[in-house]
Design a protein around this motif. Structure first.
Motif, PDB file in Angstrom:
ATOM      1  N   ARG A  50      23.443 -22.695  51.131  1.00 36.59           N
ATOM      2  CA  ARG A  50      24.828 -22.494  50.707  1.00 36.59           C
ATOM      3  C   ARG A  50      25.812 -23.399  51.448  1.00 36.59           C
ATOM      4  O   ARG A  50      26.805 -23.829  50.886  1.00 36.59           O
ATOM      5  N   PHE A  51      25.517 -23.693  52.725  1.00 39.56           N
ATOM      6  CA  PHE A  51      26.495 -24.439  53.533  1.00 39.56           C
ATOM      7  C   PHE A  51      26.095 -25.885  53.784  1.00 39.56           C
ATOM      8  O   PHE A  51      26.680 -26.553  54.626  1.00 39.56           O
ATOM      9  N   GLN A  52      25.072 -26.339  53.102  1.00 39.34           N
ATOM     10  CA  GLN A  52      24.634 -27.713  53.348  1.00 39.34           C
ATOM     11  C   GLN A  52      25.348 -28.692  52.422  1.00 39.34           C
ATOM     12  O   GLN A  52      25.842 -28.327  51.361  1.00 39.34           O
ATOM     13  N   SER A  53      25.352 -29.954  52.855  1.00 36.46           N
ATOM     14  CA  SER A  53      25.917 -31.003  52.019  1.00 36.46           C
ATOM     15  C   SER A  53      24.783 -31.625  51.205  1.00 36.46           C
ATOM     16  O   SER A  53      23.792 -32.065  51.768  1.00 36.46           O
ATOM     17  N   ASP A  56      24.156 -35.204  52.220  1.00 33.31           N
ATOM     18  CA  ASP A  56      23.552 -35.355  53.549  1.00 33.31           C
ATOM     19  C   ASP A  56      22.077 -34.984  53.542  1.00 33.31           C
ATOM     20  O   ASP A  56      21.277 -35.588  54.241  1.00 33.31           O
ATOM     21  N   ILE A  74      22.567 -19.686  46.501  1.00 28.82           N
ATOM     22  CA  ILE A  74      23.626 -18.740  46.867  1.00 28.82           C
ATOM     23  C   ILE A  74      23.436 -18.342  48.338  1.00 28.82           C
ATOM     24  O   ILE A  74      24.359 -17.851  48.984  1.00 28.82           O
ATOM     25  N   THR A  75      22.250 -18.537  48.868  1.00 27.09           N
ATOM     26  CA  THR A  75      21.898 -18.118  50.234  1.00 27.09           C
ATOM     27  C   THR A  75      22.018 -19.281  51.216  1.00 27.09           C
ATOM     28  O   THR A  75      21.876 -20.446  50.846  1.00 27.09           O
ATOM     29  N   GLY A  76      22.226 -18.943  52.478  1.00 32.25           N
ATOM     30  CA  GLY A  76      22.224 -19.957  53.534  1.00 32.25           C
ATOM     31  C   GLY A  76      20.823 -20.477  53.785  1.00 32.25           C
ATOM     32  O   GLY A  76      19.907 -20.272  52.977  1.00 32.25           O
ATOM     33  N   GLY A  77      20.673 -21.157  54.926  1.00 30.74           N
ATOM     34  CA  GLY A  77      19.363 -21.711  55.248  1.00 30.74           C
ATOM     35  C   GLY A  77      19.296 -23.189  54.931  1.00 30.74           C
ATOM     36  O   GLY A  77      20.337 -23.826  54.687  1.00 30.74           O
ATOM     37  N   GLY A  78      18.079 -23.721  54.932  1.00 27.31           N
ATOM     38  CA  GLY A  78      17.912 -25.166  54.848  1.00 27.31           C
ATOM     39  C   GLY A  78      17.463 -25.672  53.493  1.00 27.31           C
ATOM     40  O   GLY A  78      17.264 -24.901  52.542  1.00 27.31           O
ATOM     41  N   ARG A 248      29.886 -29.215  48.968  1.00 26.22           N
ATOM     42  CA  ARG A 248      29.940 -29.654  50.364  1.00 26.22           C
ATOM     43  C   ARG A 248      29.129 -30.912  50.522  1.00 26.22           C
ATOM     44  O   ARG A 248      28.196 -31.140  49.804  1.00 26.22           O
TER      45      ARG A 248
END
Lengths: 248, 101
Positions: A50-53, A56, A74-78, A248
């Motif tokens: 969810r928070f990765q670019s 990148d 929808i989830t965080g992580g890699g 992102r």
């Protein structure tokens, strides 16, 4: 509470993520039962946290040329490379109250189902907080959880085969991450079911299924028409969109 | 000026920061493979850093993030207010250095 189990099926990345979110909504609204689903990604895909670019983490040009889908979860992580024949993914979507309150504890519980499944084919795996499952110190499964509106969603992958060349080609592996773990390459920290068992992908699925349903009331089912319709809507409007995937 | 930095949180996840600043922080993006619940609350964390002076001490910045996490009931997994603050500072330093170069 009785679980619905949706047996191993293949979808593209966007619909796979759309189904998960449609079920989150369905359980929130009381119209969907707690569900365990197993799936593969057809075509192969990369999912990012969810928070990765996207730019990148992923070599999107390479993905395009290899016809590999790219999607934000929808989830965080890699970032994860989901090879169509190289892994099995599961999702567990259920009311939060069926699980320990703490997110860390509920990772442990659901990862335990994966570990039980692997044990049935002779693979001795262990939970490695926060969200990994290891065999002999190497990662065989990554997992990610979200909770919203009283509903828990956890999805994760179990590596069956590993196309390291393609994986290296599509993911931009961060130097910081590798150096911290004092290892030289992804190859040295990731493993796969085929290293420990000659089971087929279908056989791995049966093993996982047995681990997941142990001790539960369940019946094999499928998506309702309403769920399917909503999943397709989310696939088209959210998960295929540049706004979401490149936010992102 | 623009700057970026990455940091692997000890026992946690990777955090990556991009900032634009000119005396104070005009733009910030917090990225990485950490978990934040609820996920949408990342915008509250970013807002708490926006417009802060670039010379604000790191611990004050961490406290600011910690306060918003508490008031908005944000659960961080694999990342901490201190790690975010120190990566923001690193990104600012990196931006200043590349501007001098």
């Amino acid at each position: 509470m009785e679980w619905r189990v949706i047996e191993l099926e293949s979808h593209d990345a966007y619909l796979n993520m759309g189904i998960d979110e449609a079920l989150l909504e369905g359980i929130r609204d009381g119209t969907s039962p707690p569900t365990i689903r197993f799936y593969t990604w057809k075509p192969s895909a990369v999912s990012i946290g969810r928070f990765q670019s996207m730019n990148d983490e992923v070599n999107t040009e390479r993905c395009k040329s290899l016809e590999i889908d790219c999607v934000r979860r929808i989830t965080g992580g890699g970032a994860v490379y989901h090879d169509q024949k190289g892994e099995i993914t599961y999702s567990v979507i259920a009311p939060e109250k069926m699980f320990p309150e703490g997110i860390r504890e509920s990772y442990r519980e659901i990862c335990g189902w994966v570990i039980n499944g692997l044990a049935t084919i002779g693979i001795d795996a262990e939970f490695a907080p926060i969200n990994d499952i290891l065999v002999k110190g190497k990662k065989i499964s990554g997992n990610a959880q979200t909770r919203r509106n009283g509903v828990l969603l956890q999805h994760g992958t179990i590596l069956y085969d590993l196309d390291i060349r393609t994986m290296f080609g599509v993911l931009n592996i961060s130097r910081e991450k590798i150096s911290d773990k004092m290892i030289k390459s992804v190859e040295e920290r990731v493993t796969r079911v085929l290293n420990y068992s000659n089971v087929t992908q279908e056989g791995l699925y049966s093993a996982l299924l047995s681990g997941f349903v142990r001790g539960k009331d369940y019946k094999i089912g499928r998506l309702t028409e309403t769920e399917e319709k909503r999943a397709n809507e989310l696939s088209e409007s959210v998960y295929k969109s540049k706004e979401w995937n490149f936010s992102r | 000026m623009r700057g970026s930095a990455k940091k692997k949180v000890t026992g946690g996840k990777l955090i990556s920061i991009r900032v634009e600043f000119n005396g104070s922080i005009d733009k910030i993006e917090i990225m990485g493979d950490f978990f934040l619940h609820p996920e949408e609350s990342i915008s509250y964390i970013e807002e708490s850093i926006l417009n802060t002076r670039t010379d604000e001490p790191e611990d004050a910045l961490a406290q600011r993030i910690s306060n918003v996490a508490e008031s908005k009931k944000i659960e961080m997994i694999g990342v901490t207010p201190e790690a975010i603050a120190s990566t923001v500072k690193m990104a600012i330093r990196n931006g200043m250095e590349s501007n001098r170069a």
